[in-house]
Scaffold this motif. Sequence first.
Motif, short mmCIF file in Angstrom:
data_model
loop_
_atom_site.label_atom_id
_atom_site.label_comp_id
_atom_site.label_asym_id
_atom_site.label_seq_id
_atom_site.Cartn_x
_atom_site.Cartn_y
_atom_site.Cartn_z
N PHE A 1 0.82 -1.20 0.00
CA PHE A 1 0.00 0.00 0.00
C PHE A 1 0.86 1.26 0.00
O PHE A 1 0.57 2.22 -0.72
CB PHE A 1 -0.97 0.00 1.19
CG PHE A 1 -1.93 1.16 1.16
CD1 PHE A 1 -2.74 1.39 0.06
CD2 PHE A 1 -2.00 2.04 2.22
CE1 PHE A 1 -3.62 2.47 0.02
CE2 PHE A 1 -2.88 3.12 2.21
CZ PHE A 1 -3.69 3.34 1.10
N ASN A 2 1.94 1.26 0.75
CA ASN A 2 2.85 2.40 0.77
C ASN A 2 3.42 2.66 -0.63
O ASN A 2 3.53 3.82 -1.05
CB ASN A 2 4.00 2.19 1.75
CG ASN A 2 3.54 2.18 3.19
OD1 ASN A 2 2.42 2.58 3.51
ND2 ASN A 2 4.40 1.72 4.07
N SER A 3 3.75 1.60 -1.34
CA SER A 3 4.26 1.76 -2.71
C SER A 3 3.20 2.37 -3.61
O SER A 3 3.49 3.25 -4.43
CB SER A 3 4.69 0.40 -3.28
OG SER A 3 5.79 -0.09 -2.57
N TRP A 4 1.95 1.91 -3.46
CA TRP A 4 0.84 2.46 -4.26
C TRP A 4 0.66 3.94 -3.95
O TRP A 4 0.46 4.74 -4.87
CB TRP A 4 -0.44 1.68 -3.98
CG TRP A 4 -1.62 2.15 -4.78
CD1 TRP A 4 -1.90 1.81 -6.07
CD2 TRP A 4 -2.67 3.01 -4.33
NE1 TRP A 4 -3.07 2.43 -6.46
CE2 TRP A 4 -3.56 3.18 -5.42
CE3 TRP A 4 -2.95 3.67 -3.13
CZ2 TRP A 4 -4.70 3.96 -5.34
CZ3 TRP A 4 -4.08 4.45 -3.06
CH2 TRP A 4 -4.95 4.59 -4.14
N LEU A 5 0.73 4.31 -2.69
CA LEU A 5 0.56 5.71 -2.31
C LEU A 5 1.63 6.62 -2.91
O LEU A 5 1.38 7.79 -3.18
CB LEU A 5 0.61 5.86 -0.78
CG LEU A 5 -0.61 5.44 0.00
CD1 LEU A 5 -0.28 5.40 1.50
CD2 LEU A 5 -1.77 6.38 -0.26
N SER A 6 2.82 6.08 -3.13
CA SER A 6 3.96 6.89 -3.56
C SER A 6 4.24 6.83 -5.05
O SER A 6 5.14 7.52 -5.53
CB SER A 6 5.22 6.43 -2.81
OG SER A 6 5.04 6.64 -1.43
N ALA A 7 3.48 6.04 -5.79
CA ALA A 7 3.71 5.91 -7.24
C ALA A 7 2.70 6.74 -8.03
O ALA A 7 1.53 6.83 -7.65
CB ALA A 7 3.61 4.44 -7.64
N ASN A 8 3.16 7.34 -9.11
CA ASN A 8 2.24 8.07 -9.98
C ASN A 8 1.15 7.11 -10.44
O ASN A 8 1.43 5.96 -10.79
CB ASN A 8 2.96 8.65 -11.18
CG ASN A 8 3.78 9.87 -10.81
OD1 ASN A 8 3.64 10.42 -9.73
ND2 ASN A 8 4.66 10.28 -11.71
N ASN A 9 -0.09 7.59 -10.45
CA ASN A 9 -1.24 6.75 -10.75
C ASN A 9 -2.01 7.36 -11.91
O ASN A 9 -2.57 8.45 -11.79
CB ASN A 9 -2.12 6.65 -9.50
CG ASN A 9 -3.23 5.66 -9.65
OD1 ASN A 9 -4.00 5.72 -10.58
ND2 ASN A 9 -3.33 4.76 -8.70
N ILE A 10 -2.04 6.66 -13.03
CA ILE A 10 -2.70 7.16 -14.24
C ILE A 10 -4.18 7.38 -13.98
O ILE A 10 -4.75 8.39 -14.42
CB ILE A 10 -2.48 6.18 -15.42
CG1 ILE A 10 -0.99 6.16 -15.77
CG2 ILE A 10 -3.32 6.58 -16.62
CD1 ILE A 10 -0.59 5.09 -16.75
N ALA A 11 -4.83 6.48 -13.26
CA ALA A 11 -6.27 6.60 -12.99
C ALA A 11 -6.61 7.84 -12.18
O ALA A 11 -7.74 8.32 -12.21
CB ALA A 11 -6.77 5.35 -12.27
N LEU A 12 -5.62 8.38 -11.46
CA LEU A 12 -5.84 9.56 -10.62
C LEU A 12 -5.25 10.82 -11.23
O LEU A 12 -4.96 11.79 -10.54
CB LEU A 12 -5.24 9.33 -9.23
CG LEU A 12 -5.82 8.17 -8.43
CD1 LEU A 12 -5.02 7.93 -7.16
CD2 LEU A 12 -7.29 8.44 -8.09
N GLY A 13 -5.05 10.80 -12.55
CA GLY A 13 -4.51 11.99 -13.22
C GLY A 13 -3.00 12.04 -13.18
O GLY A 13 -2.41 13.11 -13.25
N ASN A 14 -2.37 10.88 -13.09
CA ASN A 14 -0.92 10.74 -13.07
C ASN A 14 -0.26 11.48 -11.89
O ASN A 14 0.81 12.06 -12.03
CB ASN A 14 -0.30 11.17 -14.41
CG ASN A 14 0.99 10.43 -14.68
OD1 ASN A 14 1.15 9.28 -14.26
ND2 ASN A 14 1.91 11.08 -15.36
N VAL A 15 -0.94 11.47 -10.75
CA VAL A 15 -0.36 12.01 -9.52
C VAL A 15 -0.18 10.88 -8.52
O VAL A 15 -0.78 9.81 -8.66
CB VAL A 15 -1.25 13.12 -8.88
CG1 VAL A 15 -1.41 14.29 -9.81
CG2 VAL A 15 -2.58 12.58 -8.44
N LYS A 16 0.64 11.12 -7.53
CA LYS A 16 0.82 10.15 -6.46
C LYS A 16 -0.40 10.24 -5.55
O LYS A 16 -0.81 11.34 -5.15
CB LYS A 16 2.09 10.47 -5.66
CG LYS A 16 3.34 10.32 -6.48
CD LYS A 16 4.55 10.76 -5.72
CE LYS A 16 5.76 10.65 -6.64
NZ LYS A 16 6.93 11.31 -6.12
#
Length: 143
Positions: free
Chosen positions: A101-116
Amino acid sequence: MDIVKEAVVEYRRTGTIANRNRSVLMQWVRGGIDFDMFQDMVSKFPFTSEEWSQFLHLSERTIQRYKKEEKNFDSLQSEKILQISLLYQRGVEIFGDKNNFNSWLSANNIALGNVKPKELLDNAFGIALLEEELMRIEHGVLA
């Protein structure tokens, strides 16, 4: 013992906040989270003091003053602390592991507008967006 004190005792015993009793959470927010509890909560999360400062819209110096003066956080900050705590607990449940989960929180996320994802923890709309995304992940809807 009143219901809020019972909730505090339960938290200190288990290290988690029960999401099942909203009236207790509301009372907790109204009374303000004390600095010792805040310190205990944040020690379990991967966020820096600078990030907490951004999430709570307080300077790091102000947060340290709360510690020195043994001051409770106000209701808006207490609510944000609890929202982030509940979101974090849920994320760990869904991902099955803190590190994942920590890795997910800190990685850019395309579904969220390419933000962490952790960059969205500074307001209620961002937290709600993360809750929705976690629900999609839980149910296997990844697009």
